[in-house]
Design a protein around this motif. Structure first.
Motif, PDB file in Angstrom:
ATOM      1  N   LEU A  44     -33.908  36.187 -35.224  1.00 15.63           N
ATOM      2  CA  LEU A  44     -34.024  36.393 -33.784  1.00 15.63           C
ATOM      3  C   LEU A  44     -34.867  37.622 -33.464  1.00 15.63           C
ATOM      4  N   ILE A  45     -34.678  38.688 -34.217  1.00  9.65           N
ATOM      5  CA  ILE A  45     -35.483  39.893 -33.999  1.00  9.65           C
ATOM      6  C   ILE A  45     -36.957  39.611 -34.250  1.00  9.65           C
ATOM      7  N   ARG A  46     -37.240  38.896 -35.337  1.00  6.56           N
ATOM      8  CA  ARG A  46     -38.634  38.561 -35.650  1.00  6.56           C
ATOM      9  C   ARG A  46     -39.256  37.683 -34.574  1.00  6.56           C
ATOM     10  N   CYS A  47     -38.454  36.762 -34.030  1.00  6.59           N
ATOM     11  CA  CYS A  47     -38.962  35.880 -32.978  1.00  6.59           C
ATOM     12  C   CYS A  47     -39.236  36.643 -31.684  1.00  6.59           C
ATOM     13  N   GLU A  48     -38.338  37.553 -31.336  1.00 11.83           N
ATOM     14  CA  GLU A  48     -38.475  38.297 -30.090  1.00 11.83           C
ATOM     15  C   GLU A  48     -39.500  39.427 -30.190  1.00 11.83           C
ATOM     16  N   HIS A  49     -39.627  40.013 -31.396  1.00 11.03           N
ATOM     17  CA  HIS A  49     -40.517  41.168 -31.576  1.00 11.03           C
ATOM     18  C   HIS A  49     -41.362  40.991 -32.844  1.00 11.03           C
ATOM     19  N   PRO A  50     -42.280  40.038 -32.843  1.00 13.39           N
ATOM     20  CA  PRO A  50     -43.069  39.772 -34.051  1.00 13.39           C
ATOM     21  C   PRO A  50     -44.039  40.882 -34.424  1.00 13.39           C
ATOM     22  N   SER A  51     -44.248  41.828 -33.516  1.00 10.13           N
ATOM     23  CA  SER A  51     -45.249  42.860 -33.770  1.00 10.13           C
ATOM     24  C   SER A  51     -44.730  44.010 -34.621  1.00 10.13           C
ATOM     25  N   PHE A  52     -43.406  44.120 -34.802  1.00  8.05           N
ATOM     26  CA  PHE A  52     -42.929  45.233 -35.626  1.00  8.05           C
ATOM     27  C   PHE A  52     -41.867  44.778 -36.616  1.00  8.05           C
ATOM     28  N   ILE A  53     -41.717  45.582 -37.663  1.00  8.30           N
ATOM     29  CA  ILE A  53     -40.830  45.254 -38.772  1.00  8.30           C
ATOM     30  C   ILE A  53     -39.552  46.085 -38.686  1.00  8.30           C
ATOM     31  N   VAL A  54     -38.426  45.401 -38.823  1.00 15.35           N
ATOM     32  CA  VAL A  54     -37.128  46.059 -38.945  1.00 15.35           C
ATOM     33  C   VAL A  54     -36.593  45.756 -40.335  1.00 15.35           C
ATOM     34  N   GLN A  55     -36.230  46.798 -41.077  1.00 16.21           N
ATOM     35  CA  GLN A  55     -35.649  46.608 -42.412  1.00 16.21           C
ATOM     36  C   GLN A  55     -34.154  46.399 -42.246  1.00 16.21           C
ATOM     37  N   LEU A  56     -33.725  45.160 -42.418  1.00 17.11           N
ATOM     38  CA  LEU A  56     -32.324  44.821 -42.240  1.00 17.11           C
ATOM     39  C   LEU A  56     -31.653  44.712 -43.603  1.00 17.11           C
ATOM     40  N   ILE A  57     -30.486  45.335 -43.743  1.00 21.59           N
ATOM     41  CA  ILE A  57     -29.742  45.348 -45.005  1.00 21.59           C
ATOM     42  C   ILE A  57     -28.321  44.882 -44.756  1.00 21.59           C
ATOM     43  N   ASN A  58     -27.884  43.892 -45.520  1.00 24.66           N
ATOM     44  CA  ASN A  58     -26.523  43.370 -45.413  1.00 24.66           C
ATOM     45  C   ASN A  58     -25.684  43.969 -46.533  1.00 24.66           C
ATOM     46  N   MET A  59     -24.651  44.746 -46.152  1.00 18.70           N
ATOM     47  CA  MET A  59     -23.750  45.348 -47.132  1.00 18.70           C
ATOM     48  C   MET A  59     -22.306  44.882 -46.933  1.00 18.70           C
ATOM     49  N   GLY A  60     -22.149  43.654 -46.443  1.00 16.70           N
ATOM     50  CA  GLY A  60     -20.815  43.091 -46.316  1.00 16.70           C
ATOM     51  C   GLY A  60     -20.239  42.698 -47.666  1.00 16.70           C
ATOM     52  N   ILE A  61     -18.921  42.805 -47.821  1.00 13.75           N
ATOM     53  CA  ILE A  61     -18.234  42.355 -49.024  1.00 13.75           C
ATOM     54  C   ILE A  61     -16.983  41.580 -48.615  1.00 13.75           C
ATOM     55  N   SER A  62     -16.891  40.350 -49.083  1.00 12.75           N
ATOM     56  CA  SER A  62     -15.763  39.486 -48.742  1.00 12.75           C
ATOM     57  C   SER A  62     -14.432  40.144 -49.110  1.00 12.75           C
ATOM     58  N   GLY A  63     -13.464  39.998 -48.239  1.00 10.66           N
ATOM     59  CA  GLY A  63     -12.125  40.523 -48.481  1.00 10.66           C
ATOM     60  C   GLY A  63     -11.921  41.968 -48.097  1.00 10.66           C
ATOM     61  N   ASN A  64     -12.985  42.652 -47.694  1.00 16.65           N
ATOM     62  CA  ASN A  64     -12.857  44.080 -47.374  1.00 16.65           C
ATOM     63  C   ASN A  64     -12.047  44.347 -46.116  1.00 16.65           C
ATOM     64  N   THR A  65     -11.318  45.460 -46.163  1.00 22.29           N
ATOM     65  CA  THR A  65     -10.695  46.052 -44.987  1.00 22.29           C
ATOM     66  C   THR A  65     -11.451  47.339 -44.680  1.00 22.29           C
ATOM     67  N   ILE A  66     -11.090  48.012 -43.623  1.00 24.22           N
ATOM     68  CA  ILE A  66     -11.748  49.283 -43.307  1.00 24.22           C
ATOM     69  C   ILE A  66     -11.457  50.321 -44.383  1.00 24.22           C
ATOM     70  N   ARG A  67     -10.333  50.173 -45.060  1.00 22.88           N
ATOM     71  CA  ARG A  67      -9.995  51.046 -46.182  1.00 22.88           C
ATOM     72  C   ARG A  67     -11.024  50.899 -47.306  1.00 22.88           C
ATOM     73  N   ASP A  68     -11.443  49.666 -47.565  1.00 23.70           N
ATOM     74  CA  ASP A  68     -12.457  49.415 -48.587  1.00 23.70           C
ATOM     75  C   ASP A  68     -13.809  49.978 -48.169  1.00 23.70           C
ATOM     76  N   LEU A  69     -14.144  49.841 -46.890  1.00 25.80           N
ATOM     77  CA  LEU A  69     -15.403  50.387 -46.403  1.00 25.80           C
ATOM     78  C   LEU A  69     -15.461  51.889 -46.621  1.00 25.80           C
ATOM     79  N   ALA A  70     -14.362  52.565 -46.349  1.00 28.72           N
ATOM     80  CA  ALA A  70     -14.323  54.016 -46.523  1.00 28.72           C
ATOM     81  C   ALA A  70     -14.577  54.404 -47.970  1.00 28.72           C
ATOM     82  N   GLY A  71     -14.084  53.598 -48.893  1.00 25.54           N
ATOM     83  CA  GLY A  71     -14.253  53.900 -50.311  1.00 25.54           C
ATOM     84  C   GLY A  71     -15.668  53.745 -50.808  1.00 25.54           C
ATOM     85  N   ARG A  72     -16.479  52.967 -50.103  1.00 32.18           N
ATOM     86  CA  ARG A  72     -17.862  52.735 -50.559  1.00 32.18           C
ATOM     87  C   ARG A  72     -18.912  53.199 -49.545  1.00 32.18           C
TER      88      ARG A  72
END
Length: 211
Positions: A44-72
């Motif tokens: 969607l970002i590329r479609c709406e704004h094809p003139s610039f690049i956004v570096q998107l990074i997915n750091m989701g981990i299945s099963g995580n709670t906020i406690r797990d996020l804090a640890g990493r």
């Protein structure tokens, strides 16, 4: 949060975010970002704004709670030196109370959830990065159903923290409730937690509208 040329944006959370993203860092073309809302967000970002690049990074981990996020958090967020971070967490914090009732220690109670969320925001803002929050959700129209009622309380925490700190908040429960006014939960998610592509597209569009 406002995107610009070369903006590095990390999205972090649980299985709703993960969606089989690449390891150790979820980025790149095709399936590097997984097959869920993060990948759709990039499209969607590329479609709406094809003139610039956004570096998107997915750091989701299945099963995580906020406690797990804090640890990493140091490894998976701060060391990447992002310009912005989208945090979507809370479903498992509540779900562990219901799907693993014999081990209540796995569930993250409201006080710890709010305290940890504020700590994650503090450490992120300390490196100059912007923060956007996503509320957790449960794809269940009956607000008196126990897990839905609990999820609404955690969503309220996210909204309160966002309001107090002047952060953008995307209410994903409201996004799902829009569908539930017209359709059965199974048309979006068989387990009422993991949305299909329609649900993921709705999440991605809501984020784009908030950016």
């Amino acid at each position: 949060m406002k995107l610009r040329q070369g903006y590095k944006l990390i999205v972090i959370g649980d299985s709703i975010t993960d969606c089989d993203r690449a390891r150790p860092v979820g980025e790149g073309l095709y399936h590097g970002l997984g097959h869920g809302y993060v990948n759709l967000l990039q499209s969607l970002i590329r479609c709406e704004h094809p003139s610039f690049i956004v570096q998107l990074i997915n750091m989701g981990i299945s099963g995580n709670t906020i406690r797990d996020l804090a640890g990493r958090w140091q490894r998976d967020v701060l060391e990447h030196e992002p310009d912005g971070v989208i945090i979507g967490i809370g479903i498992n914090d509540v779900w562990r109370k219901y799907d693993n009732p014999m081990n209540q220690a796995l569930a993250v109670l409201e006080e710890e959830y709010e305290r940890t969320l504020n700590k994650l925001i503090d450490s992120t803002q300390a490196i100059g990065a912007e923060v956007m929050l996503l509320t957790p959700f449960f794809i269940e129209p009956n607000k008196d159903e126990p897990m839905r009622a609990d999820m609404d309380r955690y969503g309220a925490i996210v909204k309160t923290v966002g309001e107090c700190r002047g952060l953008p908040v995307v209410d994903l429960q409201q996004v799902m409730d829009r569908f539930l006014a017209y359709t059965h939960p199974s048309t979006l998610a068989l387990d009422r937690v993991h949305p299909n592509q329609t649900g993921h597209m709705a999440i991605a569009k809501a984020i784009v509208e908030a950016l």
